[in-house]
Design a protein around this motif. Structure first.
Motif, PDB file in Angstrom:
ATOM      1  N   PRO A  56       0.976  -1.278   0.057  1.00 26.30           N
ATOM      2  CA  PRO A  56       0.183  -0.058   0.030  1.00 26.30           C
ATOM      3  C   PRO A  56       0.944   1.238  -0.032  1.00 26.30           C
ATOM      4  N   GLU A  57       0.189   2.530  -0.389  1.00 25.03           N
ATOM      5  CA  GLU A  57       1.028   3.750  -0.262  1.00 25.03           C
ATOM      6  C   GLU A  57       1.485   3.970   1.151  1.00 25.03           C
ATOM      7  N   ALA A  58       0.486   3.939   2.038  1.00 28.98           N
ATOM      8  CA  ALA A  58       0.669   4.623   3.413  1.00 28.98           C
ATOM      9  C   ALA A  58       1.887   3.781   4.048  1.00 28.98           C
ATOM     10  N   MET A  59       2.623   4.311   4.749  1.00 28.57           N
ATOM     11  CA  MET A  59       3.807   3.860   5.410  1.00 28.57           C
ATOM     12  C   MET A  59       3.250   2.874   6.450  1.00 28.57           C
ATOM     13  N   SER A  60       2.397   3.324   7.417  1.00 31.61           N
ATOM     14  CA  SER A  60       1.830   2.383   8.431  1.00 31.61           C
ATOM     15  C   SER A  60       1.067   1.016   7.896  1.00 31.61           C
ATOM     16  N   ALA A  61       0.471   1.239   6.813  1.00 32.96           N
ATOM     17  CA  ALA A  61      -0.038  -0.055   6.196  1.00 32.96           C
ATOM     18  C   ALA A  61       1.099  -0.793   5.520  1.00 32.96           C
ATOM     19  N   ARG A  62       2.184  -0.137   4.930  1.00 35.87           N
ATOM     20  CA  ARG A  62       3.116  -1.071   4.738  1.00 35.87           C
ATOM     21  C   ARG A  62       3.800  -1.710   5.782  1.00 35.87           C
ATOM     22  N   TYR A  63       3.915  -1.291   7.144  1.00 34.94           N
ATOM     23  CA  TYR A  63       4.598  -1.747   8.089  1.00 34.94           C
ATOM     24  C   TYR A  63       3.873  -3.077   8.518  1.00 34.94           C
ATOM     25  N   ARG A  64       2.385  -2.747   8.607  1.00 33.11           N
ATOM     26  CA  ARG A  64       1.520  -3.837   9.099  1.00 33.11           C
ATOM     27  C   ARG A  64       1.366  -5.181   8.141  1.00 33.11           C
ATOM     28  N   MET A  65       1.433  -4.709   6.846  1.00 32.84           N
ATOM     29  CA  MET A  65       1.522  -5.950   5.729  1.00 32.84           C
ATOM     30  C   MET A  65       2.884  -6.659   5.706  1.00 32.84           C
ATOM     31  N   CYS A  66       3.976  -5.954   6.029  1.00 32.07           N
ATOM     32  CA  CYS A  66       5.099  -6.579   5.961  1.00 32.07           C
ATOM     33  C   CYS A  66       5.220  -7.429   7.382  1.00 32.07           C
ATOM     34  N   THR A  67       4.846  -6.950   8.410  1.00 33.92           N
ATOM     35  CA  THR A  67       4.790  -7.591   9.669  1.00 33.92           C
ATOM     36  C   THR A  67       4.077  -8.917   9.623  1.00 33.92           C
ATOM     37  N   THR A  68       2.781  -8.808   8.847  1.00 30.64           N
ATOM     38  CA  THR A  68       1.970  -9.998   8.743  1.00 30.64           C
ATOM     39  C   THR A  68       2.885 -11.015   7.755  1.00 30.64           C
ATOM     40  N   LEU A  69       3.482 -10.556   6.736  1.00 30.27           N
ATOM     41  CA  LEU A  69       4.352 -11.426   5.980  1.00 30.27           C
ATOM     42  C   LEU A  69       5.205 -12.162   6.528  1.00 30.27           C
ATOM     43  N   ALA A  70       6.169 -11.246   7.766  1.00 32.39           N
ATOM     44  CA  ALA A  70       7.203 -11.925   8.301  1.00 32.39           C
ATOM     45  C   ALA A  70       6.653 -12.772   9.412  1.00 32.39           C
ATOM     46  N   ASN A  71       5.544 -12.687   9.915  1.00 36.85           N
ATOM     47  CA  ASN A  71       4.874 -13.707  10.808  1.00 36.85           C
ATOM     48  C   ASN A  71       4.209 -15.008  10.138  1.00 36.85           C
ATOM     49  N   ALA A  72       4.119 -14.849   8.787  1.00 33.29           N
ATOM     50  CA  ALA A  72       3.679 -16.024   7.860  1.00 33.29           C
ATOM     51  C   ALA A  72       4.933 -16.863   7.714  1.00 33.29           C
ATOM     52  N   VAL A  73       5.796 -16.193   7.541  1.00 33.59           N
ATOM     53  CA  VAL A  73       7.127 -16.908   7.001  1.00 33.59           C
ATOM     54  C   VAL A  73       7.768 -17.505   8.385  1.00 33.59           C
ATOM     55  N   GLN A  74       7.930 -16.875   9.376  1.00 32.23           N
ATOM     56  CA  GLN A  74       8.135 -17.326  10.804  1.00 32.23           C
ATOM     57  C   GLN A  74       7.385 -18.720  11.008  1.00 32.23           C
ATOM     58  N   SER A  75       5.884 -18.603  10.736  1.00 34.14           N
ATOM     59  CA  SER A  75       5.374 -19.724  11.217  1.00 34.14           C
ATOM     60  C   SER A  75       5.542 -20.992  10.478  1.00 34.14           C
ATOM     61  N   LEU A  76       6.276 -20.781   9.101  1.00 32.69           N
ATOM     62  CA  LEU A  76       6.794 -21.940   8.247  1.00 32.69           C
ATOM     63  C   LEU A  76       8.110 -22.535   8.615  1.00 32.69           C
ATOM     64  N   GLY A  77       8.621 -21.801   9.756  1.00 37.53           N
ATOM     65  CA  GLY A  77       9.868 -22.241  10.283  1.00 37.53           C
ATOM     66  C   GLY A  77      11.167 -21.673   9.823  1.00 37.53           C
ATOM     67  N   TYR A  78      10.948 -20.371   9.272  1.00 35.52           N
ATOM     68  CA  TYR A  78      12.305 -19.587   8.940  1.00 35.52           C
ATOM     69  C   TYR A  78      13.108 -19.273  10.073  1.00 35.52           C
ATOM     70  N   GLN A  79      14.123 -19.711  10.070  1.00 36.36           N
ATOM     71  CA  GLN A  79      15.052 -19.672  11.168  1.00 36.36           C
ATOM     72  C   GLN A  79      15.771 -18.308  11.191  1.00 36.36           C
ATOM     73  N   ALA A  80      16.150 -17.611  10.204  1.00 41.05           N
ATOM     74  CA  ALA A  80      16.890 -16.485  10.214  1.00 41.05           C
ATOM     75  C   ALA A  80      15.719 -15.535  10.783  1.00 41.05           C
ATOM     76  N   GLU A  81      16.516 -14.303  11.194  1.00 36.46           N
ATOM     77  CA  GLU A  81      15.658 -13.180  11.744  1.00 36.46           C
ATOM     78  C   GLU A  81      14.887 -12.367  10.527  1.00 36.46           C
ATOM     79  N   VAL A  82      13.607 -12.186  10.751  1.00 36.07           N
ATOM     80  CA  VAL A  82      12.502 -11.801   9.514  1.00 36.07           C
ATOM     81  C   VAL A  82      11.723 -10.789  10.334  1.00 36.07           C
ATOM     82  N   GLY A  83      11.445  -9.734   9.788  1.00 28.58           N
ATOM     83  CA  GLY A  83      10.661  -8.658  10.181  1.00 28.58           C
ATOM     84  C   GLY A  83      10.035  -7.748   9.024  1.00 28.58           C
ATOM     85  N   TYR A  84       9.547  -6.651   9.317  1.00 28.42           N
ATOM     86  CA  TYR A  84       9.124  -5.892   8.216  1.00 28.42           C
ATOM     87  C   TYR A  84      10.104  -5.064   7.668  1.00 28.42           C
TER      88      TYR A  84
END
Length: 188
Positions: A56-84
């Motif tokens: 999305p265009e808004a920075m706060s929405a980008r932050y929330r979306m990328c945090t959601t993606l990071a949580n989904a990747v971590q739930s798959l078992g990604y061992q490295a550090e991942v975040g927005y």
């Protein structure tokens, strides 16, 4: 690393990501392309995963979306550090590592099934090939033996074949003229 990037990009295209032809390496990626690729793959891996495929265009929405993606990747078992920050500000090396992990988690049948979805022209070619192979299995019938060039395929479906065979067949008796033996004789 360019060979690895080519493999990653071709695999992403096979699964259905629509990238331009000028993207040949992960250095050509933008955060939006990374998010698009990750969301597309996560939708295949996690059946009920629902996220927009573009940032999305808004920075706060980008932050929330990328945090959601990071949580989904971590739930798959990604061992490295991942975040927005991995999606928005990371290096190509981190993106490569993340995409390789996600591509390894793809179900094998989705990669094979996506080989068939390579584009509209390929689907069109395959439909033409299927139709031609079906028609070649049928016995040949001369057009004058068909009723208005109609071939009944099944009791409920039919095909019109060709455009030249749409004329009704007429026959007449051939008569030879009298007196063709001697050309000097006039015919009454």
């Amino acid at each position: 690393m360019e060979e690895v990037d080519e493999i990653i990009i071709s695999t992403l295209k096979e699964v259905g990501c629509d990238f331009e032809d000028d993207i040949v390496s992960l250095t050509d990626f933008s955060p939006d392309k990374l998010v698009e690729a990750c969301v597309h793959c996560l939708r295949i891996i996690i059946q009920d995963f629902n996220a927009p495929s573009h940032l999305p265009e808004a920075m706060s929405a980008r932050y929330r979306m990328c945090t959601t993606l990071a949580n989904a990747v971590q739930s798959l078992g990604y061992q490295a550090e991942v975040g927005y920050q991995t999606f928005l500000y990371s290096s190509v090396k981190d993106w490569r590592k993340l995409l390789m992990f996600i591509l390894e988690k793809l179900p094998k049948e989705s990669v094979q099934a996506s080989d068939e979805q390579t584009g509209k022209s390929m689907l069109f070619t395959r439909s033409i090939t299927a139709e031609l192979s079906d028609r070649l299995k049928l016995p040949w019938t001369p057009s004058f033996c068909m009723n208005n060039s109609t071939r009944w395929v099944t009791p409920t479906s039919w095909n019109i074949e060709g455009s030249a065979g749409k004329h009704v067949f007429h026959s007449t008796d051939v008569q030879s003229p009298i007196g063709t033996g001697d050309l000097t004789v006039t015919i009454p």
